[in-house]
Write a protein that holds these residues in place. Structure first.
Motif, PDB file in Angstrom:
ATOM      1  N   MET A 217       0.837  -1.194   0.000  1.00  0.00           N
ATOM      2  CA  MET A 217       0.000   0.000   0.000  1.00  0.00           C
ATOM      3  C   MET A 217       0.876   1.250   0.000  1.00  0.00           C
ATOM      4  O   MET A 217       1.938   1.269   0.636  1.00  0.00           O
ATOM      5  CB  MET A 217      -0.900  -0.022   1.236  1.00  0.00           C
ATOM      6  N   ALA A 220      -3.116   4.670   0.234  1.00  0.00           N
ATOM      7  CA  ALA A 220      -4.251   4.205   1.045  1.00  0.00           C
ATOM      8  C   ALA A 220      -5.554   4.930   0.736  1.00  0.00           C
ATOM      9  O   ALA A 220      -6.472   4.933   1.549  1.00  0.00           O
ATOM     10  CB  ALA A 220      -3.935   4.310   2.534  1.00  0.00           C
ATOM     11  N   CYS A 239      -7.071  -1.000   0.139  1.00  0.00           N
ATOM     12  CA  CYS A 239      -7.221   0.165   1.009  1.00  0.00           C
ATOM     13  C   CYS A 239      -8.658   0.677   1.087  1.00  0.00           C
ATOM     14  O   CYS A 239      -9.108   1.062   2.165  1.00  0.00           O
ATOM     15  CB  CYS A 239      -6.285   1.284   0.563  1.00  0.00           C
TER      16      CYS A 239
END
Length: 279
Positions: A217, A220, A239
């Motif tokens: 990630m 996000a 996310c």
């Protein structure tokens, strides 16, 4: 974003897991089981996702647990009580769907135990019978065992070397449970091979199975696409669409391949950091 408390949960020659309590009043009021925050240690650093393990709304704090694996988690682990993070955003992701299922098995592997803990508590709050299965390479790496025992109806442990509980994997324990009793839901979080095996075991028995994916990630917010996963043939983002998904719909081959895509660069960054410290 001040660090209020810091505790090393476990430390071996190659692994260190740390718990931190951090001042974050607004997040503490809103965070639910299954959600995470994004942390920046320094202005020039990267953003990393960490699960909200616990909240203390009355005190305005949240608890994070992390393993010092990459450069950022190592830098975070070097911070002490009284210091402040550069940035903290959250809560992010969809919370766990908590309702009365019946008999539920919650499986946590390695540092994934920290993510399994708030989910177990939430499921117990809805009068579910929760069976917890915790696993690690060795007994010294089993974390939050006392906390998990307090919120589960039954608790099993498994270690690769047999130093605690069953010698083997959490999936061995799950397989034994499935031979004796029925389950209405299985929830798993931890290493990809473990979650994949869990999905395989429950698929043939038609048991609803949820996994929390720790995909790579960056922002996000769903813009970068770094955390994309394939669910039932469609592209999703961990996310904003997750982090929890139906385990039987995950493209495990793709997830496994993508999880190691930056491993070499991460190791290089860690080597550079150590070199700077030595110079």
């Amino acid at each position: 974003m001040k660090i209020l408390k810091k505790k090393i949960l476990t430390q071996t020659p190659d692994t260190r897991i740390v718990r931190m309590e951090i001042m974050a009043p607004e997040i503490a009021l809103k965070a639910q089981a299954g959600q995470f925050v994004v942390v920046m240690v320094a202005r020039e650093g990267e953003r990393i996702p960490l699960t909200v393990v616990d909240t203390r709304p009355s005190e305005g704090s949240i608890t994070l647990v992390f393993q010092e694996a990459g450069l950022t988690t190592r830098l975070l682990g070097q911070m002490e009580e009284g210091q402040s993070l550069y940035a903290l955003a959250g809560p992010l992701g969809h919370p766990t769907e908590v309702r009365r299922y019946g008999r539920v098995a919650v499986i946590g592997g390695g540092v994934g135990i920290a993510e399994a803990y708030p989910v177990s508590k939430a499921l117990v709050s809805q009068q579910n019978e929760v069976i917890c299965i915790l696993g690690a390479r060795t007994s010294g790496l089993l974390i939050l065992e006392q906390e998990m025992r307090a919120c589960c109806s039954f608790l099993y442990t498994a270690t690769d070397d047999g130093s605690r509980g069953t010698k083997g994997f959490v999936t061995d324990v799950l397989s034994g449970i499935l031979e004796k009793q029925s389950l209405n839901l299985v929830y798993a979080v931890g290493p990809i091979p473990m979650m994949r095996k869990t999905a395989s075991l429950t698929l043939s028995k038609g048991i609803k199975t949820i996994v929390s994916l720790n995909a790579l990630m960056v922002d996000a917010t769903g813009m970068c696409g770094c955390c994309r996963v394939s669910i039932a043939g469609k592209t999703k983002f961990s996310c904003v669409d997750g982090p929890e998904f139906d385990a039987h719909q995950v493209d495990w081959e793709e997830l496994g391949a993508r999880s190691g895509i930056y491993k070499e660069r991460e190791e290089h960054a860690c080597r550079l950091h150590l070199k700077r410290l030595d110079s």
